[in-house]
Design an enzyme around this catalytic site. Structure first.
Site, short mmCIF file in Angstrom:
data_model
loop_
_atom_site.label_atom_id
_atom_site.label_comp_id
_atom_site.label_asym_id
_atom_site.label_seq_id
_atom_site.Cartn_x
_atom_site.Cartn_y
_atom_site.Cartn_z
N TYR A 14 -10.07 7.57 -3.02
CA TYR A 14 -9.80 8.95 -2.90
C TYR A 14 -10.58 10.02 -3.60
CZ TYR A 14 -6.14 7.13 0.15
OH TYR A 14 -5.22 6.60 0.99
N VAL A 15 -10.70 9.54 -4.93
CA VAL A 15 -11.52 10.33 -5.82
C VAL A 15 -13.25 10.16 -5.69
CG1 VAL A 15 -12.22 11.15 -8.26
CG2 VAL A 15 -9.86 10.96 -7.37
N SER A 21 -12.10 8.76 -13.88
CA SER A 21 -10.63 8.37 -13.58
C SER A 21 -9.47 8.99 -14.52
CB SER A 21 -10.52 6.72 -13.89
OG SER A 21 -11.18 6.12 -13.04
N GLU A 40 -10.77 14.88 -12.84
CA GLU A 40 -10.81 15.39 -11.58
C GLU A 40 -9.50 16.05 -11.30
OE1 GLU A 40 -13.36 15.83 -9.26
OE2 GLU A 40 -11.72 17.20 -8.60
N LYS A 77 -6.15 16.69 -18.65
CA LYS A 77 -5.81 16.14 -17.39
C LYS A 77 -4.34 15.80 -17.27
CE LYS A 77 -5.88 14.42 -13.52
NZ LYS A 77 -5.86 15.22 -12.14
N CYS A 133 -0.45 9.67 -8.74
CA CYS A 133 -0.85 10.31 -10.01
C CYS A 133 0.35 10.75 -10.88
CB CYS A 133 -2.04 11.12 -10.02
SG CYS A 133 -3.68 10.15 -9.67
N PHE A 168 2.83 11.01 1.45
CA PHE A 168 3.32 11.67 0.20
C PHE A 168 3.23 13.31 0.26
CE2 PHE A 168 0.40 13.26 -2.92
CZ PHE A 168 -0.60 12.89 -2.36
N ARG A 217 0.98 6.36 -1.33
CA ARG A 217 1.19 5.85 -2.43
C ARG A 217 2.35 6.61 -3.23
NH1 ARG A 217 -4.76 5.31 -4.81
NH2 ARG A 217 -4.87 7.58 -3.92
N ARG A 234 12.20 19.13 3.42
CA ARG A 234 10.87 20.06 2.78
C ARG A 234 10.99 21.40 3.36
NH1 ARG A 234 6.76 17.32 -0.05
NH2 ARG A 234 6.85 15.31 0.36
P1 NAD Z 1 -8.31 4.23 -5.57
O1 NAD Z 1 -7.46 3.17 -5.80
O2 NAD Z 1 -8.44 5.06 -4.28
O3 NAD Z 1 -9.88 4.02 -5.86
C1 NAD Z 1 -10.52 3.04 -6.71
C2 NAD Z 1 -11.49 2.07 -6.30
O4 NAD Z 1 -11.81 1.43 -7.47
C3 NAD Z 1 -11.00 1.02 -5.38
O5 NAD Z 1 -11.57 1.18 -4.25
C4 NAD Z 1 -11.29 -0.41 -6.05
O6 NAD Z 1 -11.64 -1.08 -5.23
C5 NAD Z 1 -12.60 0.23 -6.99
N1 NAD Z 1 -12.79 -0.55 -8.02
C6 NAD Z 1 -11.81 -0.95 -9.14
N2 NAD Z 1 -12.42 -1.78 -10.10
C7 NAD Z 1 -13.88 -1.70 -9.69
C8 NAD Z 1 -15.15 -2.64 -10.30
N3 NAD Z 1 -14.96 -3.04 -11.59
N4 NAD Z 1 -16.25 -2.24 -9.72
C9 NAD Z 1 -16.25 -1.52 -8.57
N5 NAD Z 1 -15.19 -0.86 -7.66
C10 NAD Z 1 -13.90 -1.01 -8.64
O7 NAD Z 1 -8.12 5.32 -6.73
P2 NAD Z 1 -8.35 6.95 -6.74
O8 NAD Z 1 -7.13 7.54 -6.00
O9 NAD Z 1 -9.50 7.32 -6.29
O10 NAD Z 1 -8.04 7.16 -8.39
C11 NAD Z 1 -9.09 6.83 -9.08
C12 NAD Z 1 -8.90 7.64 -10.31
O11 NAD Z 1 -8.97 8.85 -10.29
C13 NAD Z 1 -7.38 7.10 -11.00
O12 NAD Z 1 -7.68 7.34 -12.39
C14 NAD Z 1 -6.79 8.28 -10.62
O13 NAD Z 1 -5.44 8.72 -11.71
C15 NAD Z 1 -7.56 9.57 -10.76
N6 NAD Z 1 -7.29 10.68 -10.08
C16 NAD Z 1 -7.02 10.58 -8.60
C17 NAD Z 1 -6.78 11.68 -7.79
C18 NAD Z 1 -6.13 11.54 -6.35
O14 NAD Z 1 -5.95 12.42 -5.57
N7 NAD Z 1 -6.22 10.13 -5.88
C19 NAD Z 1 -6.89 12.81 -8.20
C20 NAD Z 1 -7.44 13.19 -9.54
C21 NAD Z 1 -7.56 11.91 -10.27
C1 UGA Z 2 -2.03 16.22 -7.90
C2 UGA Z 2 -2.50 17.54 -8.65
O1 UGA Z 2 -2.13 18.66 -7.89
C3 UGA Z 2 -3.86 17.43 -8.61
O2 UGA Z 2 -4.51 18.70 -9.49
C4 UGA Z 2 -4.31 16.30 -9.41
O3 UGA Z 2 -5.82 16.02 -9.51
C5 UGA Z 2 -3.97 14.95 -8.71
O4 UGA Z 2 -2.57 15.14 -8.46
C6 UGA Z 2 -3.99 13.53 -9.32
O5 UGA Z 2 -4.28 13.64 -10.59
O6 UGA Z 2 -4.14 12.58 -8.58
P1 UGA Z 2 -1.76 15.34 -5.47
O7 UGA Z 2 -0.96 14.61 -6.11
O8 UGA Z 2 -2.67 14.86 -4.49
O9 UGA Z 2 -2.31 16.35 -6.70
O10 UGA Z 2 -0.79 16.40 -4.42
P2 UGA Z 2 -0.20 17.82 -5.13
O11 UGA Z 2 -0.47 18.80 -3.95
O12 UGA Z 2 -0.20 17.99 -6.32
O13 UGA Z 2 1.34 17.22 -4.68
C7 UGA Z 2 1.92 16.22 -5.42
C8 UGA Z 2 3.48 16.08 -4.79
O14 UGA Z 2 4.46 17.01 -5.17
C9 UGA Z 2 3.52 15.70 -3.12
O15 UGA Z 2 4.37 15.01 -2.84
C10 UGA Z 2 4.05 17.25 -2.99
O16 UGA Z 2 4.61 17.14 -1.55
C11 UGA Z 2 4.96 17.47 -4.02
N1 UGA Z 2 5.19 19.16 -4.16
C12 UGA Z 2 4.24 19.72 -4.53
C13 UGA Z 2 6.58 19.46 -4.03
O17 UGA Z 2 7.34 18.77 -3.74
N2 UGA Z 2 6.62 20.88 -4.15
C14 UGA Z 2 5.73 21.60 -4.43
O18 UGA Z 2 5.92 22.79 -4.48
C15 UGA Z 2 4.35 21.18 -4.70
#
Ligand code: NAD
Ligand code: UGA
Length: 466
Positions: free
Chosen positions: A11-12, A127, A157, A216, A272, A334, A342, A429
């Site tokens: 996702y990132v 990450s 991120e 972060k 997260c 979510f 997730r 909601r």
């Molecule tokens: P994700 O599970 O969607 O993606 C991670 C990917 O890494 C997977 O596809 C996995 O197969 C791959 N991977 C793991 N080990 C590997 C390896 N050794 N070689 C190659 N590929 C490998 O996770 P995500 O949601 O993208 O999150 C990644 C990181 O970013 C986490 O630390 C999370 O906390 C952080 N983050 C996530 C969000 C979000 O909105 N999802 C936002 C900000 C930060």
């Molecule tokens: C959150 C942060 O907003 C991002 O800045 C961060 O990068 C990310 O986590 C991460 O580290 O993964 P995200 O989880 O994608 O982003 O979505 P949000 O918009 O933050 O919502 C998180 C949860 O809180 C959702 O379930 C949402 O419905 C809930 N929420 C949010 C509420 O119930 N009320 C609100 O007012 C806002």
């Protein structure tokens, strides 16, 4: 031209690198993942994640200067800059289980970089990681006997799912944390220059590496804390006939508080918030800061309480039993505008209602496949139905669990006609027009608002005010 590599096409990794490729046509960007199915999806017309605006950005750069591959080792060797964006979930085993970050994927990546590098590189922590993880990464990488030097930079991120493209196009800030050595500072400059292709310079903030890592975790903790705070107020509203939406509006007008993240809900979900707060709690405990750990842990306890309170309210309102009753759950992602389930609070509500032996129908425009996978064996006891009208047919109740805008546009008088009476709607909601639903005939129960019912006691039986 630089060769930019991102390890982790999730996702990132996928969306961030698509934006980098879009704005840096002079750089070659490769995203690798060990998951071949995921890479194949990034290469196809059916991208592995649903995110508004993503397809256009990916299609614009793919095969021009954006490439997806499973050949991790080869691309490591070619890269100048490596973003590491692998998953860092909560550890589920051994020491720190249930709280600490599971860094196995992270460490494996460090070792892969070490083994396959023949030139010095900048390694970027994308990450979300515990504070001081960069130290371990540096230690592993610089343990090589080939005289190669690696600089580790923290660049967390902040994108939110559902608004990822906008968040990356116009970030509030980009953090780049590095070591205060000449090569550390040079690495910070290189990463900052990549972002400077589209982000105004004043929004690119250089910090010390530990501040960047901690910022972060702190940002996510503060955001989640606001959701738990407004949900705590919602619980008081339900006892006192105050309206949480009005209270949120009133307090949000105070410029010191501000209006964002004050939407009461069935609780926060996503991969997260919970994981990062648990990680913060673990770090506090590690450093002997037990009161600080308890303080942050309460944010999660409140979130769990909000979900169980929602289910208890459903059961008690529906005459203390939902066994055998068809209940339509509107939304399982979510949050709106994502297919991600997730840690979705909707799944917890779903599991709790199954415990009560309700007959569940789940509907969602984009997240049903993920929900089915997450629910595992329980999925056999649930009907998955993309059409909300069909889902609600013959139901005793609807529970709205995800804030998809389209759910506010449905024809609820048609839906009401096809439901068992008395028909209940639980708005988790505060998305719907409650007065209109009540006029249609529904008994309406919304988070943080007095119920609108057609019964003589207005739904307060068993829920007496003091
Ligand atoms: P994700 O599970 O969607 O993606 C991670 C990917 O890494 C997977 O596809 C996995 O197969 C791959 N991977 C793991 N080990 C590997 C390896 N050794 N070689 C190659 N590929 C490998 O996770 P995500 O949601 O993208 O999150 C990644 C990181 O970013 C986490 O630390 C999370 O906390 C952080 N983050 C996530 C969000 C979000 O909105 N999802 C936002 C900000 C930060
Ligand atoms: C959150 C942060 O907003 C991002 O800045 C961060 O990068 C990310 O986590 C991460 O580290 O993964 P995200 O989880 O994608 O982003 O979505 P949000 O918009 O933050 O919502 C998180 C949860 O809180 C959702 O379930 C949402 O419905 C809930 N929420 C949010 C509420 O119930 N009320 C609100 O007012 C806002």
């Amino acid at each position: 031209m630089a060769n930019i590599l991102c390890i982790g096409a999730g996702y990132v990794g996928g969306p961030t690198m698509a934006i980098v490729a879009k704005h840096c046509p002079h750089h070659r960007v490769v995203v690798v993942d060990s998951n071949a199915t995921r890479i194949a999806a990034w290469q196809s017309a059916d991208l592995p994640i649903y995110e508004p605006g993503l397809e256009e950005v990916v299609l614009g750069a793919r095969d021009r200067n954006l490439f997806f591959s499973t050949e991790v080792n080869r691309h490591i060797a070619e890269a100048d800059v490596i973003f590491v964006s692998v998953n860092t979930p909560t550890k589920s085993f051994g020491q720190g289980a249930g709280k600490a970050a599971d860094l196995q994927f992270w460490e494996k990546t460090a070792r892969q970089i070490l083994e396959n590098s023949t030139s010095p590189k900048i390694v970027v922590e994308k990450s979300t990681l515990p504070v001081r993880t960069a130290e371990a990464m540096e230690y592993i990488l610089n343990s090589n006997t080939r005289g190669l030097h690696f600089d580790v930079v923290s660049n967390p991120e902040f994108l939110a799912e559902g608004t990822a493209i906008r968040d990356m196009e116009q970030p509030d800030r980009v953090l780049v944390g590095g070591r205060e050595t000449p090569s550390g500072q040079k690495a910070v400059e290189v990463i900052s220059e990549i972002y400077a292709n589209w982000v105004p310079k004043e929004r690119i903030i250089a910090t010390n590496i530990w501040s960047s890592e901690l910022s972060k975790l702190a940002a996510n903790a503060f955001l989640a804390q606001r959701v738990s705070s407004i949900n705590a107020i919602a619980a008081i509203c339900e006892k006192t006939e105050a309206h949480v939406v009005e209270v949120a509006h009133a307090i949000g007008l105070d410029r010191r508080i501000g209006p964002n993240f004050l939407k009461a809900s069935i609780g926060f979900g996503g991969s997260c918030f919970q994981k990062d707060i648990l990680n913060l709690v673990y770090l506090c405990e590690y450093y002997g800061l037990y009161e600080v750990a308890n303080y942050w842990e309460q944010v999660i306890k409140m979130n769990d309480h909000q979900q169980s309170r929602f289910v208890s309210n459903m059961v008690s309102t529906m005459f203390n039993t939902v066994a055998g009753k068809r209940i339509a759950l509107f939304g399982v992602a979510f949050k709106a505008n994502t297919s991600d389930t997730r840690e979705s609070p909707a799944l917890n509500v779903c599991r709790a209602l199954l415990e009560e032996r309700a007959e569940l129908v789940l509907t969602d425009p984009h997240a049903l496949a993920n929900a089915r996978a997450d629910l595992g064996a329980l999925a056999q006891r649930i009907t998955f139905e993309p059409d909300p009208y069909v889902a609600a047919k013959g139901a005793h109740a609807i529970a709205l669990l995800t804030d998809w805008a389209d759910y506010a546009k449905l024809d609820y008088s048609q839906i009401y006609q096809n439901m068992v009476k008395p028909a209940f709607i639980f708005d988790g909601r505060n998305l719907l027009n409650h007065r209109q639903l009540h006029e249609v005939g529904f008994n309406v129960h919304a988070i943080g608002k007095p119920p609108l019912t057609h019964s003589a006691n207005n739904g307060y039986a068993g829920n007496q005010r003091f």
